[in-house]
Design an enzyme around this catalytic site. Structure first.
Site, mmCIF file in Angstrom:
data_model
loop_
_atom_site.group_PDB
_atom_site.id
_atom_site.type_symbol
_atom_site.label_atom_id
_atom_site.label_comp_id
_atom_site.label_asym_id
_atom_site.label_seq_id
_atom_site.Cartn_x
_atom_site.Cartn_y
_atom_site.Cartn_z
ATOM 1 N N LYS A 17 0.828 -1.212 0.000
ATOM 2 C CA LYS A 17 0.000 0.000 0.000
ATOM 3 C C LYS A 17 0.858 1.256 0.000
ATOM 4 O O LYS A 17 2.035 1.249 0.386
ATOM 5 C CB LYS A 17 -0.955 0.008 1.199
ATOM 6 C CG LYS A 17 -0.306 -0.165 2.583
ATOM 7 C CD LYS A 17 0.210 1.119 3.215
ATOM 8 C CE LYS A 17 0.850 0.883 4.568
ATOM 9 N NZ LYS A 17 1.517 2.072 5.120
ATOM 10 N N ASP A 151 -2.172 -2.469 9.689
ATOM 11 C CA ASP A 151 -2.209 -2.490 8.221
ATOM 12 C C ASP A 151 -2.747 -3.795 7.640
ATOM 13 O O ASP A 151 -3.012 -3.875 6.439
ATOM 14 C CB ASP A 151 -0.802 -2.251 7.646
ATOM 15 C CG ASP A 151 -0.342 -0.810 7.801
ATOM 16 O OD1 ASP A 151 -1.202 0.058 8.040
ATOM 17 O OD2 ASP A 151 0.865 -0.560 7.682
#
Length: 317
Positions: A17, A151
């Protein structure tokens, strides 16, 4: 006679990401920081192949197909590894878990601010769920993912999302227009706790009161929805960037070079040291990545958003 054991391999890929926006609040009494972030899953994937084993227990190895130069990089292969932890959680949730061997193909930089370890954990959750026929819903898997790290739920979800709290309170954002980026990888890592501690030190020395972040800039989400890189380039924010640059001053030069060679804007991704350069389109991204590569940088053109963790093969051996 007992039933003959048949090994099975489930292979899953999960994306790294980029934090398009990352606002960081003050240090909390519990040692964490509240954040308001926009996560974008990009087309750089980790892969985990989970193979059932007749012997009980969890083993982990790194695939020789990994594209990272892992010389001198210490990746734990025991219970300190996030993928190992994910498999252990899934074994507890499953009625008939076998032993499992996890082979991880590393492509997302280690300690690079892109959530590579989190992607490994997300991929492992999905792979072991399929391998052991646990039948958990995505929502249940996301709940387990949150136990592993802030995350991990996003790598499971993918796409674009707003993260609040410590990044674990995720809300999908309806932003599907492609954005093109060039990632510039460093040959070293930055410890996320070190970056946060450095930010706290910088703020303490300035004596400025930092408010708790409560939401993200709506202009960022509008630009992502419209596929408008020009507007997005003007509103990129990363509160951790100055701390990362304090620890690794050369990052400022990399951002400057990228912008001088055509990037609309550049920023440190998450806690760094990976640099994310926003490009006008896919052609511009390819040209910029090639030029930076010729100049000796490790650069790659990627795009986002992309889907989260997905099964790519399921094979009975």
């Amino acid at each position: 006679m007992g039933e003959r054991f048949h090994a099975r391999t489930v292979r899953v890929k999960a994306p790294g990401k980029v934090n398009v926006s990352l606002s960081v609040g003050p240090l909390r009494p519990d040692g964490y920081h509240s954040v308001a972030s926009v996560y974008l899953a990009v087309s750089l994937y980790e892969e985990v192949a989970a193979t059932s084993t007749e012997a009980p227990g969890i083993t982990v190895s790194i695939s020789p197909d990994s594209t990272l130069d892992l010389d001198g990089v210490d990746i734990p292969l025991d219970q300190r590894n996030l993928a190992y932890k994910a498999a252990a959680i899934m074994a507890e949730m499953s009625e008939k878990p076998t032993g499992v061997h996890l082979e991880i193909t590393k492509r997302v930089p280690v300690a690079g601010g892109m959530g590579g370890g989190s992607a490994d954990a997300a991929a492992t959750l999905l792979a072991c769920d399929a391998l052991w026929n646990s039948g958990l819903s995505r929502e249940e898997l996301a709940h387990l993912a949150a136990e592993l790290g802030a995350d991990v739920p996003f790598s499971l979800l993918g796409g674009t999302a707003v993260g609040l709290g410590v990044g674990d309170k995720l809300s999908p954002a309806l932003a599907k227009a492609q954005m093109d980026w060039v990632l510039v990888f460093a040959d070293y890592g930055l410890s996320t706790p070190d970056v946060f501690r450095t930010l706290d030190g910088l703020r303490d020395s300035e004596g400025v009161e930092i408010p708790e972040p409560v939401d993200v800039d709506p202009t960022i989400l509008q630009a992502l929805r419209k596929g408008d890189p020009e507007t997005l380039s003007r509103v990129l924010i990363n509160d951790l960037q100055r701390a990362s640059i304090t620890l690794a001053p050369q990052l400022r030069d990399t951002i400057g070079l990228g912008e001088a060679r055509g990037a609309l804007a550049g920023m440190v991704s998450g806690s760094g040291p990976t640099i994310a350069l926003l490009a006008r389109d896919s052609v511009s991204a390819s040209v910029l990545a090639e030029e930076l590569t010729h100049r000796g940088h490790n650069a790659l053109a990627v795009h986002g958003p992309v889907p989260g963790a997905r099964i790519i093969s399921d094979t009975l051996l």
